[in-house]
Design a protein around this motif. Structure first.
Motif, PDB file in Angstrom:
ATOM      1  N   SER A  84      54.544  -6.983  52.294  1.00  0.00           N
ATOM      2  CA  SER A  84      53.539  -7.452  53.769  1.00  0.00           C
ATOM      3  C   SER A  84      54.333  -8.111  54.559  1.00  0.00           C
ATOM      4  O   SER A  84      53.857  -8.058  56.035  1.00  0.00           O
ATOM      5  CB  SER A  84      52.475  -8.222  52.900  1.00  0.00           C
ATOM      6  N   ALA A  85      55.065  -8.964  54.099  1.00  0.00           N
ATOM      7  CA  ALA A  85      55.937  -9.829  55.185  1.00  0.00           C
ATOM      8  C   ALA A  85      56.634  -9.015  56.413  1.00  0.00           C
ATOM      9  O   ALA A  85      56.283  -9.094  57.536  1.00  0.00           O
ATOM     10  CB  ALA A  85      56.820 -10.678  54.729  1.00  0.00           C
TER      11      ALA A  85
ATOM     12  N   THR B  71      46.978 -14.295  53.683  1.00  0.00           N
ATOM     13  CA  THR B  71      48.335 -13.889  54.671  1.00  0.00           C
ATOM     14  C   THR B  71      47.803 -13.734  55.887  1.00  0.00           C
ATOM     15  O   THR B  71      48.432 -14.329  56.987  1.00  0.00           O
ATOM     16  CB  THR B  71      49.106 -12.968  53.871  1.00  0.00           C
TER      17      THR B  71
ATOM     18  N   ASP C  77      45.366  -6.488  56.293  1.00  0.00           N
ATOM     19  CA  ASP C  77      46.226  -7.266  55.179  1.00  0.00           C
ATOM     20  C   ASP C  77      45.356  -7.967  54.362  1.00  0.00           C
ATOM     21  O   ASP C  77      44.163  -8.179  54.549  1.00  0.00           O
ATOM     22  CB  ASP C  77      47.229  -8.468  56.129  1.00  0.00           C
TER      23      ASP C  77
ATOM     24  N   GLN D   8      48.161 -16.057  59.532  1.00  0.00           N
ATOM     25  CA  GLN D   8      48.855 -15.700  60.696  1.00  0.00           C
ATOM     26  C   GLN D   8      48.089 -15.700  61.748  1.00  0.00           C
ATOM     27  O   GLN D   8      48.239 -16.165  63.061  1.00  0.00           O
ATOM     28  CB  GLN D   8      49.414 -14.139  60.596  1.00  0.00           C
TER      29      GLN D   8
END
Length: 322
Positions: free
Chosen positions: A186-187, A207, A203, A211
């Motif tokens: 995912s990063a 997380t 997502d 963001q």
């Protein structure tokens, strides 16, 4: 009474006695919760906080054993072929329902080789877009997708991951033509959404919302059927696209043949654990919605429905060849 008849009765009583002794002894040694992912990920993190409480309620030492590889199939196969005695348990995810459609053959049957214990948690997703995308509402976003067929990219944590499934389902139900771009996690996927190399991503809530809070991406919608308590002012995609619902989940399965009495002990301890206030607080921080009453029959129906649902999505998205 004939000798064969007496012998049959004696054998039956002996078997019953042996069964009751075995049941009374369970659990008498360490119970393994197999996570089919590497250590450190969201499923592994949840498993570790869950087993702390679950083990106490079960009256056993519970440990997490990571068996990652082959898109969760390695760990799943390990449990399927383990002794059906209650000492090897699988914490499965949505991948359990997708793999039968992604792969022509599996070394295990996702239905026949497992007995259900119950659904433990659901993990919602969020739809976020690059800050420069000229769409600030779900309606504007859908209009943008329709006006740019085959030109809009969505990032994911990899083929068959929850973010990939969320995007594929969006294309499937909305008849959009967005392009999937898989990443190794995912990063890096989110980094490219932030950088503008991909226009959007579906997502995990923790997380994605982190963001959004940092101002690096913009939140448009959530993916459960109803709005999330965490973001009550943010609409669900289903409000604009009826039938849309995408999320990952954690379900508890054991090898087929595990005694019903043992399954009930595991299930009862799981239910008590999921109602633990401290665990609920930790799960909330991870963006998880815990189930209040895990039930084998409900999980049987749920997994069968999930397999059917994602089979249609995989077929129309040609996901297996992505």
């Amino acid at each position: 009474m004939t000798f064969p008849a007496r012998l049959a009765i004696a054998s039956g009583l002996l078997a019953l006695f042996a069964s009751s002794v075995a049941l009374a002894a369970y659990p008498e040694r360490t119970v393994k919760l197999v996570v089919p992912y590497a250590a450190g990920g969201p499923t592994d993190t949840f498993a570790r906080v869950l087993t702390e409480v679950w083990g106490k309620n079960l009256g056993a030492t519970m440990i997490v054993e990571n068996k990652s590889g082959a898109g969760t199939m390695l760990g799943t196969e390990f449990v399927a072929k383990s002794a059906p005695d209650g000492y090897t348990i699988l914490l499965s995810t949505v991948a359990h329902s997708v793999n039968p459609s992604l792969h022509e053959s599996l070394s295990y049957d996702p239905i026949k080789d497992f007995s259900s214990v119950g659904l433990a948690a659901r993990a919602p997703l969020v739809l976020v877009v690059n800050n420069d995308l000229p769409a600030h509402t779900v309606t504007e976003f859908f209009d943008y997708l329709k006006s740019n067929p085959g030109k809009v990219n969505y990032a994911s944590a990899g083929i068959g991951s929850a973010p990939h499934l969320g995007g594929a389902l969006l294309n499937h139900i909305g008849k959009f033509q967005t392009i999937h771009v898989p990443y190794r996690g995912s990063a890096p996927a989110m980094a490219d959404v932030i950088g503008g190399h991909a226009e959007f991503m579906i997502d995990s809530a923790p997380t994605g919302l982190a963001q959004v809070k940092a101002g690096t991406v913009r939140l448009l919608a959530t993916t459960m059927k109803d709005r999330l308590p965490l973001t009550p002012d943010t609409p669900a995609i289903a409000e604009y696209l009826p039938g849309y619902e995408a999320y990952t989940w954690n379900a508890v399965l054991v090898p087929t043949g595990t005694p019903a009495e043992v399954i009930e002990q595991i299930r009862s301890a799981l239910q008590k654990s999921l109602q633990d206030p401290a665990l609920k607080e930790k799960a909330n921080m991870m963006g998880l919605l815990l189930e209040s009453e895990p039930n084998p029959a409900d999980l049987d129906v749920f997994i069968s429905a999930e397999i059917d649902k994602w089979r249609d999505v995989v077929k129309t998205s040609d996901m297996s060849k992505n």
